[in-house]
Design an enzyme around this catalytic site. Structure first.
Site, PDB file in Angstrom:
ATOM      1  N   SER A 210       0.836  -1.202   0.000  1.00 31.96           N
ATOM      2  CA  SER A 210       0.000   0.000   0.000  1.00 31.96           C
ATOM      3  C   SER A 210       0.877   1.261   0.000  1.00 31.96           C
ATOM      4  O   SER A 210       1.666   1.463  -0.923  1.00 31.96           O
ATOM      5  CB  SER A 210      -0.948  -0.029   1.196  1.00 31.96           C
ATOM      6  OG  SER A 210      -1.930   0.977   1.093  1.00 31.96           O
ATOM      7  N   ASP A 336     -10.132  -2.823  -5.865  1.00 29.38           N
ATOM      8  CA  ASP A 336      -9.506  -2.270  -4.664  1.00 29.38           C
ATOM      9  C   ASP A 336     -10.108  -0.901  -4.346  1.00 29.38           C
ATOM     10  O   ASP A 336      -9.968   0.032  -5.134  1.00 29.38           O
ATOM     11  CB  ASP A 336      -7.995  -2.152  -4.894  1.00 29.38           C
ATOM     12  CG  ASP A 336      -7.227  -1.695  -3.659  1.00 29.38           C
ATOM     13  OD1 ASP A 336      -7.865  -1.204  -2.707  1.00 29.38           O
ATOM     14  OD2 ASP A 336      -5.994  -1.831  -3.650  1.00 29.38           O
ATOM     15  N   HIS A 365      -8.139  -4.834  -1.169  1.00 35.29           N
ATOM     16  CA  HIS A 365      -6.898  -4.164  -0.770  1.00 35.29           C
ATOM     17  C   HIS A 365      -6.100  -5.081   0.147  1.00 35.29           C
ATOM     18  O   HIS A 365      -6.542  -5.414   1.249  1.00 35.29           O
ATOM     19  CB  HIS A 365      -7.230  -2.852  -0.061  1.00 35.29           C
ATOM     20  CG  HIS A 365      -6.030  -1.970   0.159  1.00 35.29           C
ATOM     21  ND1 HIS A 365      -5.359  -1.356  -0.888  1.00 35.29           N
ATOM     22  CD2 HIS A 365      -5.366  -1.604   1.291  1.00 35.29           C
ATOM     23  CE1 HIS A 365      -4.359  -0.637  -0.403  1.00 35.29           C
ATOM     24  NE2 HIS A 365      -4.335  -0.781   0.917  1.00 35.29           N
TER      25      HIS A 365
END
Length: 410
Positions: A210, A336, A365
């Site tokens: 991320s 996502d 995610h």
């Protein structure tokens, strides 16, 4: 004889009753199971691999999971549910960390968590044991389940791991009024130099999750041939910070994710109030309701940006991809909620020899859950494990596939 007859009669009555009562439930359960697996089968798709032909050939040979059909957990409908389920359901493999605090130029400190893997049979010499440098997400640290699973994948193959915890995220004291952001790569540069200084003969691969992936890609783009890393791997990286922020402010995404992350960011600021109140209005920061508001009131000021828009532009890693010079594999899901599909840099990646973008239709995610009870190894762990092994065990092949010239040996 009468007793036996009565017993058999009662048994027959119970059997008939049970069939009558249970049959609807049996039919319902069987029908539901069949429907789930039918939908599961329809959702089963091979991921899209965007990269050069040579890199594709290498990945199909040494990282065959990129061509496998990805079947998400049948009862996880959509990226939001995948994301939530992983956070609550995924197991946490044990990791025997050795903590190290290193000092920064400005007087701050960074917490590193090492898994030395001294029992490695494949690489018994510590000096040459390959190292995976892991960068967690925006509020994550070495205790996140996705970090622990990555460590399990790497150590079982004989490699060493070190987790780069951003300043203040593990509860250590913030010594200076400087934290971290996706665009500032100075702390990562210090960490890479430190790791390479300890083990100069050991190759290092960077793996970012991320926001950690944004940081890694920005670092690789800025350092180019002097990054000190042999390859990069990212999971669910937000490619465009502005578009990511817009997506996270959609009502449902704000309720499920944005609010929680903003609260965690504010808590970190509150813990270091005494240090940070010299540079920002802490009370005003703590009233932030979204990540964008937090960045406007805190990150933008702390790192000298004129506006949040300027910070988001600088933090977005898509435009720096052409400057990278090492093999990079990026895994993203089309559903996502943190990283919208319309921000994926497909055109940029198609023109680069060293970057591959692997896109699944589902996965959410940092989730990519598979199976009916997705507690342990899932698709993302398999991709990570195979790619790391491909990089460390076939360095010449991957460099050749990515058009990277080997440095002449002295």
């Amino acid at each position: 004889m009468k007793v036996i007859t009565m017993f058999l009669s009662h048994l027959e009555l119970w059997r008939t009753y049970w069939e009558c009562v249970s049959r609807p439930y049996t039919v319902f359960i069987c029908s539901l199971t069949a429907a789930l697996y039918y939908l599961w089968g329809r959702k089963c798709q091979a991921p899209a691999l965007v990269c050069s032909e040579a890199f594709s050939v290498f990945l199909h040979k040494h990282c065959p999971v990129v061509a496998e059909c990805f079947s998400p957990t049948p009862w996880c409908w959509g990226g939001r549910l995948q994301t939530l389920v992983r956070a609550f359901l995924q197991s946490k493999p044990p990791a025997a960390y050795r903590n190290e605090l290193i000092r920064t130029v400005d007087g701050g400190q960074i917490s590193l968590d090492w898994v030395d893997n001294q029992a490695s049979a494949a690489y018994p010499k510590s000096s040459t044991r390959p190292t995976v440098l892991i960068l967690p997400g925006i509020t994550g640290n070495s205790q996140q389940s996705y970090v622990l699973h990555a460590i399990k994948q790497a150590t079982c193959r004989g490699y060493r791991c070190v987790v780069f915890n951003n300043r203040g995220v593990k509860g250590e004291e913030l010594l200076t009024p400087i934290t971290y952001c996706a665009a500032n790569t100075s702390d990562l540069e210090l960490v890479v130099r430190h790791v390479k200084g300890l083990f100069p003969k050991a190759p290092v691969l960077g793996a970012g999750v991320s926001m950690g992936g944004m940081l890694l890609l920005n670092y690789l783009g800025r350092k180019r041939t002097e990054s000190g890393l042999v390859a990069g791997f990212t999971i669910s990286v937000p490619w465009d910070a502005q578009k990511s922020s817009d997506s996270m402010e959609e009502p449902l995404n704000w309720l499920l994710f944005n609010k929680h992350l903003t609260t965690n960011l504010c808590r970190a600021v509150a813990r270091s109030r005494k240090v940070l109140e010299t540079v920002v209005d802490v009370d005003y920061v703590l009233k932030a309701k979204t990540i964008r508001e937090f960045d406007e009131r805190f990150t933008t000021l702390l790192f000298g940006y004129e506006s949040c828009t300027d910070y988001y532009r600088d933090a977005s890693p898509d435009k720096r991809l052409p400057n990278t010079t090492v093999p990079i594999l990026c895994l993203n899901a089309a559903d996502d909620p943190f990283s919208p599909q319309n921000a994926f840099p497909l055109t940029i990646v198609q023109g680069l020899p060293n970057v591959a973008l692997l896109v699944t239709a589902h996965g959410g995610h940092i989730a990519f859950l598979q199976g009916l009870l997705p507690r342990s190894e899932n698709y993302v762990e398999r991709v990570f494990g195979q790619f790391v092994q491909a990089v460390f065990e076939h360095p010449r092949d991957i460099n050749k596939a990515c058009g990277i010239k080997e440095e002449p040996t002295s």
